[in-house]
Motif scaffolding. Structure first.
Motif, short mmCIF file in Angstrom:
data_model
loop_
_atom_site.label_atom_id
_atom_site.label_comp_id
_atom_site.label_asym_id
_atom_site.label_seq_id
_atom_site.Cartn_x
_atom_site.Cartn_y
_atom_site.Cartn_z
N ARG A 1 1.10 -1.33 -0.10
CA ARG A 1 -0.33 0.12 -0.01
C ARG A 1 1.05 1.31 0.07
O ARG A 1 2.35 1.27 0.63
CB ARG A 1 -0.87 -0.43 1.60
CG ARG A 1 -1.73 -1.08 1.28
CD ARG A 1 -3.00 -1.53 2.53
NE ARG A 1 -2.85 -2.57 2.70
CZ ARG A 1 -3.99 -3.04 4.33
NH1 ARG A 1 -3.58 -1.85 5.05
NH2 ARG A 1 -4.02 -3.66 3.59
N ARG B 1 0.57 5.85 -0.09
CA ARG B 1 -0.51 7.06 -0.16
C ARG B 1 0.31 7.81 -0.40
O ARG B 1 1.54 7.94 0.36
CB ARG B 1 -1.01 6.91 1.40
CG ARG B 1 -1.75 8.28 1.50
CD ARG B 1 -2.95 8.27 2.50
NE ARG B 1 -3.27 10.61 2.31
CZ ARG B 1 -4.63 10.99 1.74
NH1 ARG B 1 -5.43 9.64 1.07
NH2 ARG B 1 -5.04 11.90 1.68
N SER C 1 4.05 3.87 2.92
CA SER C 1 3.77 2.93 1.94
C SER C 1 4.30 1.85 3.37
O SER C 1 4.93 2.09 4.05
CB SER C 1 4.81 3.11 0.80
OG SER C 1 6.82 2.76 1.85
N PHE D 1 -2.00 5.29 4.76
CA PHE D 1 -2.26 4.48 4.50
C PHE D 1 -4.07 4.69 4.84
O PHE D 1 -3.76 3.86 5.97
CB PHE D 1 -1.44 4.14 3.70
CG PHE D 1 -0.63 3.00 4.80
CD1 PHE D 1 -1.17 1.80 5.10
CD2 PHE D 1 0.52 3.35 5.00
CE1 PHE D 1 -0.25 0.85 6.52
CE2 PHE D 1 1.61 2.08 6.37
CZ PHE D 1 1.04 1.35 6.52
N LYS E 1 -6.79 0.61 4.08
CA LYS E 1 -7.77 -0.31 2.72
C LYS E 1 -8.43 0.35 2.47
O LYS E 1 -9.39 0.11 3.73
CB LYS E 1 -7.44 -2.65 4.15
CG LYS E 1 -8.26 -3.30 3.23
CD LYS E 1 -8.04 -4.50 4.04
CE LYS E 1 -9.17 -6.00 3.37
NZ LYS E 1 -9.22 -6.15 4.93
N GLU F 1 -3.69 7.17 -3.98
CA GLU F 1 -3.32 6.26 -2.48
C GLU F 1 -3.76 4.66 -2.66
O GLU F 1 -4.69 4.57 -3.58
CB GLU F 1 -4.56 5.94 -1.70
CG GLU F 1 -4.36 5.02 -0.56
CD GLU F 1 -4.77 5.67 0.95
OE1 GLU F 1 -4.92 4.69 1.77
OE2 GLU F 1 -5.34 6.71 1.09
N ASN G 1 -3.51 0.51 -3.35
CA ASN G 1 -3.40 -0.93 -3.25
C ASN G 1 -2.90 -1.69 -3.55
O ASN G 1 -3.86 -2.26 -4.66
CB ASN G 1 -4.88 -1.97 -2.10
CG ASN G 1 -5.05 -0.67 -0.58
OD1 ASN G 1 -6.12 -1.05 0.27
ND2 ASN G 1 -4.43 -0.11 -1.03
#
Length: 241
Positions: A61, A63, A108, A143, A145, A198, A200
């Motif tokens: 992940r 952001r 991250s 960050f 989900k 962002e 994933n």
């Protein structure tokens, strides 16, 4: 400066820029990841050392918060440090400055995977002497989900090509971002409307995989996914100004 905080200066070349002279979002993400890789090499848990244990870091992940995008010929300084490092997981933060002014910040989340078993496992290298900074965030928001149940419309189809692959023999994560940005309205990308990205990374893709690229406008900006056989491999949330 101690080795647990790392700085690297990069010059922005015209081949890294959009037609407006500002750096491409994929190249921005790539610079962050290259700096992370150099830092990991410098402190002993980089690609070559981890390969001895059949391990590698995989970005899960990230952001990125954007005040301003660097432009052609800018000399940018990327500072990076690790906020958390435990077992198979690491949180790494970044700050990009130009002439002392903060342009971009990022946070991250990375996982250690076994390159043979293709599964997560604890880092095999000792990090005993490495300092982490649990109270030093970089971004205004962490960050997250992403909610992948959001409704999206099919935009395009794509087949993973040789040029998309990296040294771990799967589609490099910056490629997913290019696939998505190329299918957004051009004015959204080129007129400095994007406040944050962002991402994933959920599953890897291999050569010749056929994927669908999907997206739709949201209250905050835009949401996109890359799917293979109706399973989401990548999700992207774009917040606009």
């Amino acid at each position: 400066m101690e080795k647990s905080v790392f700085e690297k200066e990069w010059e922005i070349y015209f081949t890294q820029c959009y037609s407006n002279g500002r750096i491409r979002f994929s190249d921005l993400s790539n610079i962050l990841q290259l700096t992370a890789g150099e830092h990991a090499n410098a402190v002993g848990f980089g690609f070559k050392e981890m390969a001895k244990h059949n391990q590698t870091w995989v970005l899960s992940r990230i952001r990125i918060e954007i005040a301003r995008l660097p432009k052609w010929m800018d000399h940018v300084k990327v500072k990076t440090w690790v906020q958390e490092l435990e077992g198979a997981r690491s949180t790494r933060n970044f700050e990009i400055t130009v002439n002392g002014q903060i342009y971009v910040t990022a946070t991250s989340y990375w996982a250690v995977i076994n390159t043979v078993k293709r599964s997560s496992e604890t880092l095999a290298i000792s990090t005993e002497d490495f300092t982490t900074y649990p109270d030093r965030p970089a971004t205004q928001q962490p960050f997250s989900k992403l909610d992948i149940s959001q409704t999206v419309k099919n935009i395009d189809e794509y087949s993973v090509k040789l040029s998309d692959l990296d040294i771990v023999n799967h589609a490099n994560n910056v490629k997913y971002l290019d696939w998505c940005m190329d299918r957004l309205p051009i004015e959204l990308v080129l007129t400095n409307q994007i406040r944050s990205l962002e991402m994933n990374y959920l599953r890897e893709l291999r050569y010749n995989d056929n994927v669908e690229i999907n997206g739709d406008a949201t209250d905050q900006g835009y949401f996109m996914t890359v799917t293979k056989q109706q399973r989401i491999h990548f999700a992207l949330a774009i917040e606009t100004k």
